[in-house]
Design a protein around this motif. Sequence first.
Motif, PDB file in Angstrom:
ATOM      1  N   MET A   8       3.945  -0.802   7.092  1.00 56.95           N
ATOM      2  CA  MET A   8       5.249  -1.100   6.480  1.00 56.95           C
ATOM      3  C   MET A   8       5.110  -1.280   4.971  1.00 56.95           C
ATOM      4  SD  MET A   8       7.367  -0.796   8.907  1.00 56.95           S
ATOM      5  CE  MET A   8       6.216   0.509   9.365  1.00 56.95           C
ATOM      6  N   GLY A   9       3.963  -1.782   4.528  1.00 60.84           N
ATOM      7  CA  GLY A   9       3.718  -1.871   3.091  1.00 60.84           C
ATOM      8  C   GLY A   9       3.696  -0.500   2.453  1.00 60.84           C
ATOM      9  N   GLU A  10       3.005   0.444   3.081  1.00 57.48           N
ATOM     10  CA  GLU A  10       2.937   1.802   2.531  1.00 57.48           C
ATOM     11  C   GLU A  10       4.293   2.503   2.622  1.00 57.48           C
ATOM     12  OE1 GLU A  10      -0.328   4.402   3.274  1.00 57.48           O
ATOM     13  OE2 GLU A  10      -1.191   3.240   1.629  1.00 57.48           O
ATOM     14  N   LEU A  11       4.994   2.309   3.747  1.00 59.24           N
ATOM     15  CA  LEU A  11       6.305   2.950   3.918  1.00 59.24           C
ATOM     16  C   LEU A  11       7.283   2.492   2.847  1.00 59.24           C
ATOM     17  CD1 LEU A  11       8.566   4.487   5.402  1.00 59.24           C
ATOM     18  CD2 LEU A  11       8.733   2.527   6.971  1.00 59.24           C
ATOM     19  N   THR A  12       7.445   1.179   2.691  1.00 62.85           N
ATOM     20  CA  THR A  12       8.420   0.673   1.718  1.00 62.85           C
ATOM     21  C   THR A  12       7.975   0.940   0.288  1.00 62.85           C
ATOM     22  OG1 THR A  12       7.427  -1.552   1.818  1.00 62.85           O
ATOM     23  CG2 THR A  12       9.285  -1.105   3.289  1.00 62.85           C
ATOM     24  N   ALA A  13       6.661   0.931   0.059  1.00 65.06           N
ATOM     25  CA  ALA A  13       6.168   1.258  -1.285  1.00 65.06           C
ATOM     26  C   ALA A  13       6.482   2.705  -1.623  1.00 65.06           C
ATOM     27  CB  ALA A  13       4.668   0.997  -1.383  1.00 65.06           C
ATOM     28  N   GLU A  14       6.330   3.592  -0.650  1.00 69.21           N
ATOM     29  CA  GLU A  14       6.626   4.998  -0.897  1.00 69.21           C
ATOM     30  C   GLU A  14       8.120   5.199  -1.162  1.00 69.21           C
ATOM     31  OE1 GLU A  14       5.620   8.942  -1.572  1.00 69.21           O
ATOM     32  OE2 GLU A  14       4.357   7.162  -1.379  1.00 69.21           O
ATOM     33  N   ILE A  15       8.961   4.478  -0.423  1.00 73.06           N
ATOM     34  CA  ILE A  15      10.411   4.578  -0.639  1.00 73.06           C
ATOM     35  C   ILE A  15      10.779   4.098  -2.040  1.00 73.06           C
ATOM     36  CG2 ILE A  15      12.653   3.609   0.027  1.00 73.06           C
ATOM     37  CD1 ILE A  15      11.622   3.629   2.941  1.00 73.06           C
ATOM     38  N   GLU A  56      -1.196   8.654  -3.751  1.00 73.10           N
ATOM     39  CA  GLU A  56      -2.383   8.003  -4.298  1.00 73.10           C
ATOM     40  C   GLU A  56      -2.013   6.989  -5.368  1.00 73.10           C
ATOM     41  OE1 GLU A  56      -1.819  11.820  -6.666  1.00 73.10           O
ATOM     42  OE2 GLU A  56      -1.653  11.171  -4.578  1.00 73.10           O
ATOM     43  N   PHE A  57      -0.976   7.281  -6.155  1.00 74.78           N
ATOM     44  CA  PHE A  57      -0.509   6.321  -7.162  1.00 74.78           C
ATOM     45  C   PHE A  57       0.150   5.116  -6.489  1.00 74.78           C
ATOM     46  CE2 PHE A  57      -0.725  10.256  -9.624  1.00 74.78           C
ATOM     47  CZ  PHE A  57      -1.382   9.818 -10.758  1.00 74.78           C
ATOM     48  N   THR A  58       0.956   5.401  -5.465  1.00 74.42           N
ATOM     49  CA  THR A  58       1.620   4.322  -4.739  1.00 74.42           C
ATOM     50  C   THR A  58       0.593   3.378  -4.133  1.00 74.42           C
ATOM     51  OG1 THR A  58       3.452   5.808  -4.211  1.00 74.42           O
ATOM     52  CG2 THR A  58       3.274   3.803  -2.912  1.00 74.42           C
ATOM     53  N   ARG A  59      -0.421   3.935  -3.523  1.00 78.81           N
ATOM     54  CA  ARG A  59      -1.447   3.102  -2.882  1.00 78.81           C
ATOM     55  C   ARG A  59      -2.201   2.262  -3.904  1.00 78.81           C
ATOM     56  NH1 ARG A  59      -3.343   7.864   1.261  1.00 78.81           N
ATOM     57  NH2 ARG A  59      -1.865   7.351   2.929  1.00 78.81           N
ATOM     58  N   GLU A  60      -2.420   2.805  -5.085  1.00 73.91           N
ATOM     59  CA  GLU A  60      -3.108   2.044  -6.131  1.00 73.91           C
ATOM     60  C   GLU A  60      -2.268   0.845  -6.553  1.00 73.91           C
ATOM     61  OE1 GLU A  60      -6.306   1.393  -8.935  1.00 73.91           O
ATOM     62  OE2 GLU A  60      -6.073   2.384  -6.996  1.00 73.91           O
ATOM     63  N   ILE A  61      -0.955   1.051  -6.649  1.00 77.51           N
ATOM     64  CA  ILE A  61      -0.070  -0.054  -7.045  1.00 77.51           C
ATOM     65  C   ILE A  61      -0.063  -1.139  -5.978  1.00 77.51           C
ATOM     66  CG2 ILE A  61       2.301  -0.717  -7.589  1.00 77.51           C
ATOM     67  CD1 ILE A  61       2.696   2.158  -8.661  1.00 77.51           C
ATOM     68  N   ILE A  62       0.123  -0.763  -4.715  1.00 74.43           N
ATOM     69  CA  ILE A  62       0.223  -1.788  -3.669  1.00 74.43           C
ATOM     70  C   ILE A  62      -1.119  -2.482  -3.439  1.00 74.43           C
ATOM     71  CG2 ILE A  62       2.196  -0.731  -2.551  1.00 74.43           C
ATOM     72  CD1 ILE A  62       0.384   0.319  -0.390  1.00 74.43           C
ATOM     73  N   ALA A  63      -2.221  -1.769  -3.665  1.00 76.87           N
ATOM     74  CA  ALA A  63      -3.530  -2.427  -3.563  1.00 76.87           C
ATOM     75  C   ALA A  63      -3.673  -3.475  -4.659  1.00 76.87           C
ATOM     76  CB  ALA A  63      -4.652  -1.395  -3.663  1.00 76.87           C
ATOM     77  N   GLY A  64      -3.175  -3.153  -5.850  1.00 76.74           N
ATOM     78  CA  GLY A  64      -3.201  -4.116  -6.943  1.00 76.74           C
ATOM     79  C   GLY A  64      -2.328  -5.323  -6.661  1.00 76.74           C
ATOM     80  N   PHE A  65      -1.119  -5.084  -6.112  1.00 81.58           N
ATOM     81  CA  PHE A  65      -0.228  -6.185  -5.734  1.00 81.58           C
ATOM     82  C   PHE A  65      -0.907  -7.095  -4.715  1.00 81.58           C
ATOM     83  CE2 PHE A  65       3.832  -3.833  -6.969  1.00 81.58           C
ATOM     84  CZ  PHE A  65       4.137  -4.727  -7.981  1.00 81.58           C
ATOM     85  N   ALA A  66      -1.492  -6.495  -3.677  1.00 82.66           N
ATOM     86  CA  ALA A  66      -2.115  -7.280  -2.615  1.00 82.66           C
ATOM     87  C   ALA A  66      -3.257  -8.132  -3.164  1.00 82.66           C
ATOM     88  CB  ALA A  66      -2.619  -6.349  -1.514  1.00 82.66           C
ATOM     89  N   ALA A  67      -4.081  -7.537  -4.033  1.00 85.20           N
ATOM     90  CA  ALA A  67      -5.199  -8.280  -4.613  1.00 85.20           C
ATOM     91  C   ALA A  67      -4.704  -9.405  -5.512  1.00 85.20           C
ATOM     92  CB  ALA A  67      -6.098  -7.329  -5.402  1.00 85.20           C
ATOM     93  N   TYR A  68      -3.641  -9.152  -6.246  1.00 80.82           N
ATOM     94  CA  TYR A  68      -3.090 -10.183  -7.132  1.00 80.82           C
ATOM     95  C   TYR A  68      -2.594 -11.371  -6.312  1.00 80.82           C
ATOM     96  CZ  TYR A  68      -0.633 -12.267 -11.092  1.00 80.82           C
ATOM     97  OH  TYR A  68      -0.213 -13.126 -12.080  1.00 80.82           O
ATOM     98  N   GLN A  69      -1.826 -11.081  -5.265  1.00 81.75           N
ATOM     99  CA  GLN A  69      -1.284 -12.164  -4.436  1.00 81.75           C
ATOM    100  C   GLN A  69      -2.395 -12.944  -3.748  1.00 81.75           C
ATOM    101  OE1 GLN A  69       2.165 -12.994  -1.086  1.00 81.75           O
ATOM    102  NE2 GLN A  69       1.765 -10.917  -1.689  1.00 81.75           N
ATOM    103  N   ARG A  70      -3.447 -12.252  -3.364  1.00 77.14           N
ATOM    104  CA  ARG A  70      -4.554 -12.892  -2.663  1.00 77.14           C
ATOM    105  C   ARG A  70      -5.344 -13.825  -3.575  1.00 77.14           C
ATOM    106  NH1 ARG A  70      -6.201  -8.507  -0.734  1.00 77.14           N
ATOM    107  NH2 ARG A  70      -7.800  -7.994  -2.277  1.00 77.14           N
ATOM    108  N   ASN A  71      -5.409 -13.507  -4.853  1.00 71.99           N
ATOM    109  CA  ASN A  71      -6.312 -14.236  -5.752  1.00 71.99           C
ATOM    110  C   ASN A  71      -5.622 -15.166  -6.747  1.00 71.99           C
ATOM    111  OD1 ASN A  71      -9.080 -13.081  -5.138  1.00 71.99           O
ATOM    112  ND2 ASN A  71      -7.940 -11.191  -5.496  1.00 71.99           N
ATOM    113  N   VAL A  72      -4.323 -14.996  -6.973  1.00 72.31           N
ATOM    114  CA  VAL A  72      -3.663 -15.798  -7.998  1.00 72.31           C
ATOM    115  C   VAL A  72      -3.630 -17.272  -7.599  1.00 72.31           C
ATOM    116  CG1 VAL A  72      -1.326 -15.539  -7.062  1.00 72.31           C
ATOM    117  CG2 VAL A  72      -1.653 -15.882  -9.527  1.00 72.31           C
TER     118      VAL A  72
END
Length: 472
Positions: free
Chosen positions: A161-168, A181-197
Amino acid sequence: MNLSPEVIADHRLADSFVPPSPIRHKTRVSLWTLFRLYRQNLLAIFMERDYATRRMRKKVGLRTIHFSNHPDGVRETLHRQAATFEKKTSQQRQALAPLLGDGLFVSDGATWAERRAIVAPIVHGRRIATFAPVMRETAIEWCGDWRKAGDGATLDILFEMGELTAEIISRTIFGRRLGREFTREIIAGFAAYQRNVDQTDLLSLMNAPDWVPRLQGVSTRRARHRVHRVIDDIVDRFARGEGDPNAVISQLFAARDSSGAPLTKAAIRNEAIVIFMAGHETTANTLAWAIYLVSQSPRVEARLAAELEAVLGGRHPELADVADLTFTRAIIEETLRLYPPVPLLGRTATGPGTLNGNAVAKGDILVVAPWLLHRNRDLWALPDHFVPERFDPAIAARPDKHAYIPFASGPRVCPGLTFAITEATLCLATLLQAFKVTLEEGHNVEVSCRLTLRPGDRLPMVVRRRKGGEPS
């Protein structure tokens, strides 16, 4: 309460599924325990009695925090005293400003008013006919991907669902040519930010001003740079005239501020990230929760299947169908009640105010808590149960608009709420018409809340094609 005892009995709702929630303490715990729980899960700090209390006042460090858990408090603060309670908390700004800059979600005052005037018309519900085809085509693509995964495949539905909504949202903001590939890079960055902030911000609790620097960990800085690097590259491409002229970001380039000047590249970048985050993370979590909840309720699953067959008759849904998919939308709305994407709405009082007639001093923190409000046992029948029927207009009155606030309330209400509801309804109908999804045996779903409310770090579910196959 919008469900009467007669409706509950007639529709056998009392036996509805009770989904997971964090532990509720029966007695007071120590300040150290509260702090430890807060760092792990923002919602684990509440006691059983907090779910019916209209107002709470707590002293944490040198700050006084007021919690509101009643529609009267929502109306009094976020509407009648909106100017006093417009500013986000220092904790929210310090956690998100490194990623969002002066973007709409964390800005206030003149900057917020100016950006709101620019962004709101771009994502307003009046433009949903422009956005819906992207939602539909992407959801259909996901059906194809699930079919290729094989019947009975186990997929991480939270990731899906993360990939689906990110692609939309990516195709909506940046155009169809960006690439996954760009979409996945953005959502991977979001996930890492939320995990570590760091979301505790002890300096703010000690009344330190915003200009005192807060140190960020290396992992948080790397995640921020990961997102900024991709978005900056996209902004540069559009600045060179290489982007899709129909994309939302093109309208940000065309926008003008109150002085008639165009937005800076940094401002465009910040607002693009805000729109991406709001359109991706929150809807992804809602869809993941909704699919899980439906899988746990045979009654709801059967009624949903009947509606999809009656309305769609074996074809993929379109925007025109959303008005008739009333139970599908009710599932989304009930999911948002149980698991509001942003469960705590924090504000800083910029002057003296009141909450339920009690004084709030300048500098105090106000927390309007959808998590508590949506489960307040004095407001809702079966408050902890999954009961989409409470949003069925045929059998239940609409909840008070100040008692149900999954997209916030008042002037800072999310401008993309129609986008989110429409997207979630279309995607849920598209996927669950074609597939039956069941929780992986032995997996324990937990409520995780850092910046947003998620079903843990992963949600493994088994995906099987429904009898009759995927719609053509």
